[in-house]
Design an enzyme around this catalytic site. Structure first.
Site, PDB file in Angstrom:
ATOM      1  N   GLY A  71      18.709  10.565   7.147  1.00  0.00           N
ATOM      2  CA  GLY A  71      17.726  10.919   8.171  1.00  0.00           C
ATOM      3  C   GLY A  71      16.595  11.770   7.621  1.00  0.00           C
ATOM      4  N   THR A  72      16.919  12.682   6.732  1.00  0.00           N
ATOM      5  CA  THR A  72      15.884  13.574   6.185  1.00  0.00           C
ATOM      6  C   THR A  72      14.824  12.762   5.450  1.00  0.00           C
ATOM      7  OG1 THR A  72      17.467  15.376   5.971  1.00  0.00           O
ATOM      8  CG2 THR A  72      15.489  15.503   4.598  1.00  0.00           C
ATOM      9  N   ASN A 151      19.416  17.752  18.317  1.00  0.00           N
ATOM     10  CA  ASN A 151      20.712  17.939  17.663  1.00  0.00           C
ATOM     11  C   ASN A 151      21.476  19.169  18.141  1.00  0.00           C
ATOM     12  OD1 ASN A 151      18.228  18.654  16.184  1.00  0.00           O
ATOM     13  ND2 ASN A 151      19.595  19.850  14.899  1.00  0.00           N
ATOM     14  N   GLN A 179      20.207  11.798  15.996  1.00  0.00           N
ATOM     15  CA  GLN A 179      21.325  12.255  16.832  1.00  0.00           C
ATOM     16  C   GLN A 179      21.602  11.325  18.007  1.00  0.00           C
ATOM     17  OE1 GLN A 179      23.647  14.362  16.442  1.00  0.00           O
ATOM     18  NE2 GLN A 179      22.858  15.584  14.740  1.00  0.00           N
ATOM     19  N   SER A 199      20.442   7.774  10.712  1.00  0.00           N
ATOM     20  CA  SER A 199      21.304   8.283   9.641  1.00  0.00           C
ATOM     21  C   SER A 199      22.734   7.850   9.911  1.00  0.00           C
ATOM     22  CB  SER A 199      21.212   9.806   9.603  1.00  0.00           C
ATOM     23  OG  SER A 199      22.111  10.312   8.645  1.00  0.00           O
ATOM     24  N   GLY A 200      23.381   7.237   8.912  1.00  0.00           N
ATOM     25  CA  GLY A 200      24.709   6.643   9.124  1.00  0.00           C
ATOM     26  C   GLY A 200      25.814   7.635   9.434  1.00  0.00           C
ATOM     27  N   HIS A 201      25.744   8.828   8.821  1.00  0.00           N
ATOM     28  CA  HIS A 201      26.916   9.721   8.923  1.00  0.00           C
ATOM     29  C   HIS A 201      27.051  10.393  10.284  1.00  0.00           C
ATOM     30  CE1 HIS A 201      25.202  13.938   8.296  1.00  0.00           C
ATOM     31  NE2 HIS A 201      24.150  13.210   7.958  1.00  0.00           N
ATOM     32  N   THR A 237      17.289   1.705  -7.111  1.00  0.00           N
ATOM     33  CA  THR A 237      18.418   0.790  -6.935  1.00  0.00           C
ATOM     34  C   THR A 237      19.196   1.185  -5.685  1.00  0.00           C
ATOM     35  OG1 THR A 237      18.531   0.519  -9.315  1.00  0.00           O
ATOM     36  CG2 THR A 237      20.484  -0.138  -8.076  1.00  0.00           C
ATOM     37  N   CYS A 325      22.172  22.465   8.926  1.00  0.00           N
ATOM     38  CA  CYS A 325      21.151  22.815   7.920  1.00  0.00           C
ATOM     39  C   CYS A 325      20.673  24.251   8.087  1.00  0.00           C
ATOM     40  CB  CYS A 325      19.941  21.896   8.030  1.00  0.00           C
ATOM     41  SG  CYS A 325      20.377  20.187   8.125  1.00  0.00           S
TER      42      CYS A 325
HETATM   43  N1  PLP Z   1      17.264  14.616  12.250  1.00  0.00           N
HETATM   44  C1  PLP Z   1      18.175  15.126  13.090  1.00  0.00           C
HETATM   45  C2  PLP Z   1      17.860  15.217  14.545  1.00  0.00           C
HETATM   46  C3  PLP Z   1      19.399  15.574  12.610  1.00  0.00           C
HETATM   47  O1  PLP Z   1      20.287  16.103  13.450  1.00  0.00           O
HETATM   48  C4  PLP Z   1      19.666  15.463  11.224  1.00  0.00           C
HETATM   49  C5  PLP Z   1      20.926  15.965  10.661  1.00  0.00           C
HETATM   50  O2  PLP Z   1      21.543  16.872  11.178  1.00  0.00           O
HETATM   51  C6  PLP Z   1      18.687  14.909  10.392  1.00  0.00           C
HETATM   52  C7  PLP Z   1      17.500  14.495  10.941  1.00  0.00           C
HETATM   53  C8  PLP Z   1      18.916  14.759   8.928  1.00  0.00           C
HETATM   54  O3  PLP Z   1      19.757  13.678   8.664  1.00  0.00           O
HETATM   55  P1  PLP Z   1      20.536  13.573   7.282  1.00  0.00           P
HETATM   56  O4  PLP Z   1      21.673  14.550   7.349  1.00  0.00           O
HETATM   57  O5  PLP Z   1      21.009  12.153   7.231  1.00  0.00           O
HETATM   58  O6  PLP Z   1      19.568  13.875   6.200  1.00  0.00           O
END
Ligand code: PLP
Length: 379
Positions: A71-72, A151, A179, A199-201, A237, A325
């Protein structure tokens, strides 16, 4: 000790089917997807399959999906990449004060490069003010970025209306759906967005893998330069096992979304009700009518959220005070502060975030643990 995981907005457990999907690519299926031989074509096939699954999950077409490291990176690519293509001195990006740091710090970076940033306010539930958004639009705006769901508090934004506003001024619209994905339905056509981060996780896929949806016809955006991967939009890759797993997580989420959000929503409501009944001096944060079904953010009067989270952990219950974070800072939550919460409310909050793996028994154990613990910390 039974351990109870209630921090699913930080990350989620891998679905067993996702692991199964990934395993061949951590073993014998070792080809580079750019190679023309059998090994390469085997992994190319899995990436194509995953791309289709991700596209299906959000109502996009396959060629609108760019795989990223999460996601970042997707947020960085959307903001910095679009600013690279469209930005001029004096250009402006509109966003909100409650975005994830991936968006906020991309904006800070762009500010240093001469892009002006306007942050629109949110109300006490964390919803953006659409008229403030309309008022802040002018000819200098190149992009509007508003998250689909927050989030920390789970508030869902009126993205369709905001994106419509952007479209009526021919401004690109990005939403961070990291989220929201796997918790509420997402359809890029219905939302009317041009760019969307995943974001997959966050929904039982692997960590370190995500995607940026880029509506076809948009030039760029590019963040990572190098080879011709991802139709020249993201060099490097491909992380084949993670992409395969991410794709599977998307198809599983698409299939189970309705049931799992009902189940998780009833667990969250049970937790909320239990806390309100058994603990005095609490406040629920976020927009209760428009909130992710799995998220509950509570401020406990005269309690430090960090202490409460640590003490819950000692009892085997994993929660957080907000974004993972931000866990290295003791500052009050900037999201709650932007929603008008007092400093005490913003430092006394706990985020409970659930998944389909939680049970009623776990929720009841968490409810039972809270009254005495909160009382002790207050004393
Ligand atoms: N955006 C939101 C709203 C999130 O909650 C998060 C992760 O907590 C991210 C972006 C970042 O995603 P990633 O952990 O896959 O970098």
């Amino acid at each position: 000790m039974k351990r109870i995981y209630l921090d699913n907005n930080a990350t989620t457990r891998l679905h067993p089917d996702v692991l199964e999907e990934m395993l061949p690519y951590l073993g014998d299926n070792c080809g580079n997807p750019s190679s023309v031989h059998w090994f390469g074509q085997e992994t190319r096939r899995s990436i194509d399959l995953a791309r289709g699954r991700v596209a299906n999950f959000i109502g996009a077409s396959s060629d609108e999906i760019v795989f990223t490291s999460g996601g970042t990176e997707a947020d960085n690519q959307a903001l910095i990449g679009i600013a690279d293509v469209l930005g001029k001195p004096g250009s402006r990006i509109i966003t909100t004060a409650i975005e994830h740091q991936a968006v906020l710090n991309s904006c800070r970076y762009l500010e240093k490069k001469g892009i002006r940033i306007t942050s629109i306010p949110v109300d006490s539930g964390g919803r953006i003010d659409l008229s403030a958004l309309a008022d802040s639009i002018d000819d200098d705006v190149i992009l509007i970025s508003v998250m689909l769901a927050n989030n920390e508090v789970g508030t869902i934004q009126p993205i369709r209306e905001a994106a419509e506003l952007a479209k009526s001024h021919q401004i690109l619209f990005h939403t961070d759906a990291v989220q929201a994905a796997g918790k509420i339905p997402i359809d890029v056509g219905q939302l009317g967005v041009d760019l969307l981060s995943l974001s997959g996780h966050k929904f039982h896929g692997p960590k370190g893998c995500g995607a940026l949806f880029v509506r076809s016809g948009i030039t760029g955006p590019v963040l990572i330069h190098g080879g011709h991967h991802e139709r020249r939009r993201r060099a490097g890759t491909e992380n084949v096992p993670a992409i395969a797993g991410f794709g599977r997580a998307c198809s599983l989420a698409a299939r189970s979304l309705q049931n799992s959000s009902l189940l998780v929503g009833s667990l969250r409501d049970r937790l909320e009700k239990g806390i309100l009944e058994r603990v005095s001096g609490v406040k629920i944060n976020g927009c209760r009518e428009d909130r992710l079904p799995n998220t509950l953010n509570v401020s406990f009067e005269r309690v430090n959220g960090q202490f409460l989270a640590i003490n819950l952990d000692l009892l085997g219950i994993a929660v957080s005070t907000g974004s993972a974070c931000q866990s290295d800072t003791h500052d009050p939550s900037y999201v709650l502060s932007a929603m008008g919460c007092s400093e005490a409310e913003a430092t006394g909050c706990i985020r409970f975030s659930l998944s389909m793996y939680n049970t009623e028994e776990e929720i009841d154990l968490a409810i039972d643990a809270l009254p005495a613990l909160v009382e002790r910390l207050r004393r």
